[in-house]
Structures are given as C-alpha cells and as structure tokens.
Design a protein around this motif. Sequence first.
Motif, PDB file in Angstrom:
ATOM      1  N   TRP A  15       3.648   5.703  -5.842  1.00  0.00           N
ATOM      2  CA  TRP A  15       3.639   5.715  -7.309  1.00  0.00           C
ATOM      3  C   TRP A  15       2.437   6.483  -7.840  1.00  0.00           C
ATOM      4  CZ3 TRP A  15       4.926  -0.147  -6.854  1.00  0.00           C
ATOM      5  CH2 TRP A  15       6.289  -0.286  -6.608  1.00  0.00           C
ATOM      6  N   ILE A  16       1.314   6.408  -7.142  1.00  0.00           N
ATOM      7  CA  ILE A  16       0.136   7.168  -7.565  1.00  0.00           C
ATOM      8  C   ILE A  16       0.408   8.666  -7.391  1.00  0.00           C
ATOM      9  CG2 ILE A  16      -2.274   7.708  -6.976  1.00  0.00           C
ATOM     10  CD1 ILE A  16      -2.543   4.667  -6.232  1.00  0.00           C
ATOM     11  N   ASP A  17       0.924   9.036  -6.233  1.00  0.00           N
ATOM     12  CA  ASP A  17       1.221  10.449  -5.957  1.00  0.00           C
ATOM     13  C   ASP A  17       2.238  11.019  -6.945  1.00  0.00           C
ATOM     14  OD1 ASP A  17      -0.550  10.375  -3.907  1.00  0.00           O
ATOM     15  OD2 ASP A  17       0.944  10.386  -2.288  1.00  0.00           O
ATOM     16  N   ASP A  24      -1.844   4.237 -11.890  1.00  0.00           N
ATOM     17  CA  ASP A  24      -3.224   4.527 -11.502  1.00  0.00           C
ATOM     18  C   ASP A  24      -4.074   3.249 -11.408  1.00  0.00           C
ATOM     19  OD1 ASP A  24      -5.150   6.362 -10.728  1.00  0.00           O
ATOM     20  OD2 ASP A  24      -6.016   6.426 -12.752  1.00  0.00           O
ATOM     21  N   GLY A  25      -3.418   2.098 -11.400  1.00  0.00           N
ATOM     22  CA  GLY A  25      -4.162   0.835 -11.392  1.00  0.00           C
ATOM     23  C   GLY A  25      -4.261   0.204 -10.011  1.00  0.00           C
ATOM     24  N   CYS A  48       0.831  -1.209   0.000  1.00  0.00           N
ATOM     25  CA  CYS A  48       0.000   0.000   0.000  1.00  0.00           C
ATOM     26  C   CYS A  48       0.868   1.261   0.000  1.00  0.00           C
ATOM     27  CB  CYS A  48      -0.961   0.011   1.194  1.00  0.00           C
ATOM     28  SG  CYS A  48      -2.262  -1.233   1.071  1.00  0.00           S
ATOM     29  N   GLN A  49       1.929   1.247   0.794  1.00  0.00           N
ATOM     30  CA  GLN A  49       2.844   2.399   0.834  1.00  0.00           C
ATOM     31  C   GLN A  49       3.475   2.651  -0.528  1.00  0.00           C
ATOM     32  OE1 GLN A  49       5.535   1.113   3.893  1.00  0.00           O
ATOM     33  NE2 GLN A  49       4.483   2.244   5.515  1.00  0.00           N
ATOM     34  N   ASP A  50       3.994   1.588  -1.142  1.00  0.00           N
ATOM     35  CA  ASP A  50       4.667   1.724  -2.439  1.00  0.00           C
ATOM     36  C   ASP A  50       3.710   2.266  -3.500  1.00  0.00           C
ATOM     37  OD1 ASP A  50       7.138   0.834  -1.545  1.00  0.00           O
ATOM     38  OD2 ASP A  50       6.762  -1.264  -2.061  1.00  0.00           O
ATOM     39  N   PHE A  66      10.887  -1.518  -9.862  1.00  0.00           N
ATOM     40  CA  PHE A  66       9.544  -1.282 -10.408  1.00  0.00           C
ATOM     41  C   PHE A  66       9.311   0.211 -10.615  1.00  0.00           C
ATOM     42  CE2 PHE A  66       4.959  -1.430 -10.865  1.00  0.00           C
ATOM     43  CZ  PHE A  66       4.787  -2.616 -11.561  1.00  0.00           C
ATOM     44  N   SER A  67       9.848   0.996  -9.703  1.00  0.00           N
ATOM     45  CA  SER A  67       9.745   2.447  -9.798  1.00  0.00           C
ATOM     46  C   SER A  67      10.433   2.948 -11.081  1.00  0.00           C
ATOM     47  CB  SER A  67      10.418   3.032  -8.560  1.00  0.00           C
ATOM     48  OG  SER A  67      10.087   4.348  -8.401  1.00  0.00           O
TER      49      SER A  67
END
Length: 278
Positions: A104-106, A111-112, A98-100, A268-269
Amino acid sequence: AKSQGANRFLFFNDAMNQLAVKRLQIENLIRYGLKEDFFCVYYQPKLDIITGQLVGMEALVRFNTPKGGLISPASFIPIAEETGQIIEIGEVVLRKACQDVKRWIDQGLFDGRVAVNLSSRQFALPFLCEQIDQILQETELPSYHLELEITEGTVMQSPKLAIETMKKLRARGMHLAMDDFGTGYSSLAYLKQFPLNTLKIDKIFIDDLNTARGRNMVDTIVTIAHNLNLTVVAEGVEQLEQVEMLHKLRCQIIQGYYYSKPISANDFSTFLQEIKQK
Ligand code: C2E
Ligand code: CA
Ligand code: CA
Ligand code: CA
C-alpha cells in the motif's frame, strides 16, 4: 448423598474430558491451518477524531476455513497461547501485515502505521527483536511503519524485563502501544517507565461513556496519558455519541464499528483507493 457425590464427580470428569477433546481438536486445526496457510489478516482503520483522516490500522488475525467461513480469534487464541502455537501464528500475522502495508505504501495509498498485536508468549521470546528485524528486512518495510500492541498483562508479568525489550524495539524505530489499558494492574510508577507511544483505552470503558462514572474514568485515563505524552486511542467505538464524548474528553484517535469493522486486505485496498479519490 454419597452416590450423588460420586455421580457429580463422574460428571465433572466427563466435562473435563470433553474440554480436553475440544482443546485437542482446536490444536490440530491450528496446526493444519498453519501448514495450509489458512490464517489471514483483517484490518480495522484508526481515525484522527478531529480531521477524520485515516492514521493507521490494526491487524487482526482470522482463520479462513476452506469453505469460506471465518473463525474469530476468541475461539483459538487462548488455546494457541497455551500450546505455544501463538508464536508461529504471530509470525505469520506480522509477515502478512508487513507485506500488505509495504504494498500500500509503494502504491502511494498509505503512509501511516500498521499495528500488530503481540502475545505474551511472543513478547517473552529471547529472539523477538531479531525475528522482527528479519521480517522487516524480508518485506522491505521501514520500521517506523510498524506499531506493536502489547497488553498491560503482558508487560506486567515481568516489568523490568519488559522495559528492556520495549527499549530495544523503540531503538529500532517501532512504535509501542499499551493495549486494553485499564483492564490490568499496571501501577502508575511503572507506566511512567514504559517507553510507550500510545495508550489504547479498552472497549469496556467506551461502553460505559453514557454514565458519569464511565466518563470520569476515560477523562482520568486521557489525563494520565497526556501527562506522560502518550497518544490516546479509543477502541470499540460504536456510536456517534461516543465519538462526540471522546472528542470532548480530548481522546485523539478512534477505532471501532462506528466507522468500520475489520475488513480483509482486499477490501482495505479498495477502501484506501476510495478515500484517496476524495
Ligand atoms: P483486541 O486487540 O482488543 O482487538 C480489538 C477487538 O475488538 C477485535 O476483535 C475487534 O474486531 C473488536 N472491535 C473493534 N471495534 C469494535 C466495536 O466497535 N465493537 C465491538 N463489539 N468489537 C469491536 P477480534 O478481531 O475478534 O480480536 C479479539 C482479540 O484477539 C484481540 O483483542 C486480541 O487480543 C486478539 N487478537 C486478534 N488478532 C491477534 C493477533 O494477530 N495476535 C494476537 N496475539 N492476538 C490477536
Ligand atoms: Ca489490539
Ligand atoms: Ca485492544
Ligand atoms: Ca480489547
């Protein structure tokens, strides 16, 4: 003959002891790993088979040894299931995932949905929903970015109760996937009642796509899934021929080494930044 039997018994006993020792060692290692934060999460992309776009990823736990080696879940999950340590490991994985994803969303990179595996022991926790609520609140991740993968075996342990739990999770906006579909015993009557979004076809069926029997099997699973309005994900896709066959068989999403192995959060980032630039 009698003494031979006795010897065999001794040998058996010894093997049992060795197993018990090994088990205890792993149990201790897990306890140590939980205390020292050695568990980390790897991510494997899920792609839309038609557009090739990233639609999500599966979070997969790894044990990161101090020397830099990784221990795969196959060697510790079964023991963690037995000892109940899987509950704590699962909580760590969920929080990290959830943190990761929130990050990535922020950053505008994603957005998935992230899919997190739930073990039977976790799924049976009376306070599971509250625990997930708390982690989502803590990490500020909206629930619709979270998907939970539950195996057929887990839900079939007590299907009626499972339906109630699944309904509660769905009511909170999370998505639910049935993992390793086809390897257990869920009856079609139940499948219809489970509030699922996705069916994940197990790798054993994907491995079998080069036979007529295998293709028929996948064809049947996809047909069932579509009749129930479920999205189909194929796991363990390794070859282009499999991708092409899955496309023909109307499977929508693929996950596997063909595209990428599970990779660290850092990698992944980088991967998300790269695909954004394209
Ligand atoms: P799974 O949920 O069926 O996850 C898919 C497994 O297949 C992963 O193994 C993944 O690395 C592997 N895989 C994906 N694509 C390919 C491919 O193309 N070829 C091959 N040979 N393998 C592929 P992994 O990461 O070793 O995990 C094994 C199992 O451990 C998972 O199977 C799941 O049952 C369990 N597991 C992993 N992480 C967690 C977790 O956080 N919680 C729980 N409860 N179980 C987990
Ligand atoms: Ca899974
Ligand atoms: Ca799976
Ligand atoms: Ca599997």
